[in-house]
Scaffold this active site. Structure first.
Site, PDB file in Angstrom:
ATOM      1  CE  LYS A 168      -4.085  -2.005   0.370  1.00  0.00           C
ATOM      2  NZ  LYS A 168      -5.245  -1.762  -0.514  1.00  0.00           N
ATOM      3  CG  ASP A 197      -4.361  -0.420  -3.717  1.00  0.00           C
ATOM      4  OD1 ASP A 197      -4.794   0.629  -4.231  1.00  0.00           O
ATOM      5  OD2 ASP A 197      -5.109  -1.283  -3.211  1.00  0.00           O
ATOM      6  CD  GLU A 223      -5.309  -2.252  -6.543  1.00  0.00           C
ATOM      7  OE1 GLU A 223      -6.357  -2.456  -5.898  1.00  0.00           O
ATOM      8  OE2 GLU A 223      -4.336  -3.025  -6.518  1.00  0.00           O
ATOM      9  CD  GLU A 249     -10.174  -1.459  -4.630  1.00  0.00           C
ATOM     10  OE1 GLU A 249     -10.647  -1.172  -3.520  1.00  0.00           O
ATOM     11  OE2 GLU A 249      -9.035  -1.929  -4.792  1.00  0.00           O
ATOM     12  CG  ASP A 272     -15.297  -6.722  -5.838  1.00  0.00           C
ATOM     13  OD1 ASP A 272     -16.275  -7.488  -5.756  1.00  0.00           O
ATOM     14  OD2 ASP A 272     -14.647  -6.358  -4.840  1.00  0.00           O
ATOM     15  CG  HIS A 299     -10.955  -5.305  -4.792  1.00  0.00           C
ATOM     16  ND1 HIS A 299     -12.205  -5.254  -4.205  1.00  0.00           N
ATOM     17  CD2 HIS A 299     -10.079  -4.822  -3.886  1.00  0.00           C
ATOM     18  CE1 HIS A 299     -12.089  -4.737  -2.995  1.00  0.00           C
ATOM     19  NE2 HIS A 299     -10.815  -4.473  -2.779  1.00  0.00           N
TER      20      HIS A 299
END
Length: 362
Positions: A168, A197, A223, A249, A272, A299
């Site tokens: 992240k 992400d 992401e 997502e 997703d 996701h």
């Protein structure tokens, strides 16, 4: 016969297994909406959708007040017709998260019925391209973890034979994100994929700076760098960086994916199944991505997505975030770094209904 006789919904709160933080939120619980469908010949199916902490009761109300009554007396085999029928009932609230989540719970239950009646697993009926798929880890990459924690998790994933890990990003300074990524890259070497992400946390200018800071460490993708509805911004960023841009997502209709793909704003699609409205539209998005030569790396929802990624030729990765172990009797099987699609009739999730009832929200 396949005529639907009962359709019910319930809501259960599932606690997270570990602390999960990103640049914009903490994952405190999974509100899990489940739909159970029974047909006149006794065939049954269970579907589900989720929220990260809010909105679950709204999804439940939409199901109970509007969608489930419309299923009674319908033929469960006609999944496409039923999806369109329910979508038409909710035109005033589409495109939106609440409606898509409600549709997903129904659609997944219908696919469960279809697969069980056919005696086939979801991965085969949805396409049957392969039996196992690569997996990457997200649990060891949350934003609150230290660089040492990130390195430890990445080394464990590499030792287990996994193909990648997600880190992240979204610290106050891009240099801090870059330093964390550098530590992991130096520890694992060039062969392990490192996904990043940002969880929609960046502005256009900060996203450009962040991408430039991360590039030397060869991220596999960046992401959701920008808000999900900023398609032109993602397209601009994709032209400005060598890092592939991943989105999906937070998109809730196939048309949104089409626009992303047509404008070159997405190099990886992360559709997703719960947020797009179920398995039926998930497959449409995956095939649209295939026509653009873009891979699908969905996701979350690894227990469901493993079958879908295995079903389509452009399915690439399953994301490892275990969240259903408290309410299921089995879990995702991983061998030699690859997740195996369940080979039992249905969607492949063995629910523990007693455990779900213990967590039900009235």
């Amino acid at each position: 016969m396949s005529i639907i006789t009962t359709a019910t919904a319930k809501l259960a709160d599932i606690a997270v297994e570990t602390d999960r933080t990103d640049a914009v939120q903490s994952f405190v619980k999974q509100e899990t909406v489940l739909v159970d469908i029974t047909t006149v010949d006794g065939s049954t199916g269970t579907g589900y959708a989720y929220t990260i902490g809010t909105g679950g009761t709204s999804v439940l109300a939409l199901l109970r007040d509007h969608l489930l009554p419309a299923l009674i007396g319908q033929d469960a085999r006609n999944i496409e017709a039923l999806w369109q029928r329910l979508f038409a009932l909710t035109r005033a609230t589409t495109t939106g998260a609440i409606t898509s989540l409600a549709l997903a719970a129904v659609d997944t239950a219908l696919w469960d019925v279809r697969c069980k009646r056919a005696g086939e697993p979801l991965g085969r009926l949805a396409g049957g391209h392969r039996q196992d798929v690569p997996v990457y880890d997200t649990e060891g990459g949350w934003l609150h973890l230290t660089a040492d924690d990130l390195v430890k998790g990445a080394l464990q994933a590499r030792k287990a034979g996994w193909d990648g890990v997600k880190i992240k990003v979204g610290k106050p300074h891009a240099a801090e994100d870059a330093e964390r990524l550098r530590a992991v890259r130096e520890a694992v070497g060039p062969s392990l994929h490192i996904m990043t992400d940002a969880n929609q946390s960046q502005t256009m200018s900060s996203a450009l700076q962040l991408a430039a800071a991360l590039e030397p460490y060869d991220p596999y993708w960046i992401e959701e760098p920008l808000p999900a509805d900023d398609i032109s911004g993602h397209a601009r960023l994709a032209r400005a960086t060598r890092i592939p841009v991943a989105v999906g997502e937070s998109l809730y209709s196939p048309a949104q994916f089409r626009t992303y793909l047509e404008t070159g704003a997405a190099s990886i699609v992360q559709v997703d199944a719960a947020r797009i409205g179920g398995i039926t539209p998930w497959l449409k998005v995956a095939h649209t991505a295939e026509s653009h030569n873009v891979m699908v790396c969905p996701h979350f929802l690894m227990e469901l997505h493993v079958s879908l990624v295995a079903a389509v030729p452009n399915g690439r990765f399953v994301e490892y975030i275990p969240q259903l172990r408290a309410v299921t009797r089995s879990e995702l099987t991983i061998r030699d770094g690859r997740a195996l699609a369940p080979d039992v009739p249905g969607i492949g999730i063995d629910w523990d209904m007693d455990a779900i009832d213990d967590r039900r929200v009235s």
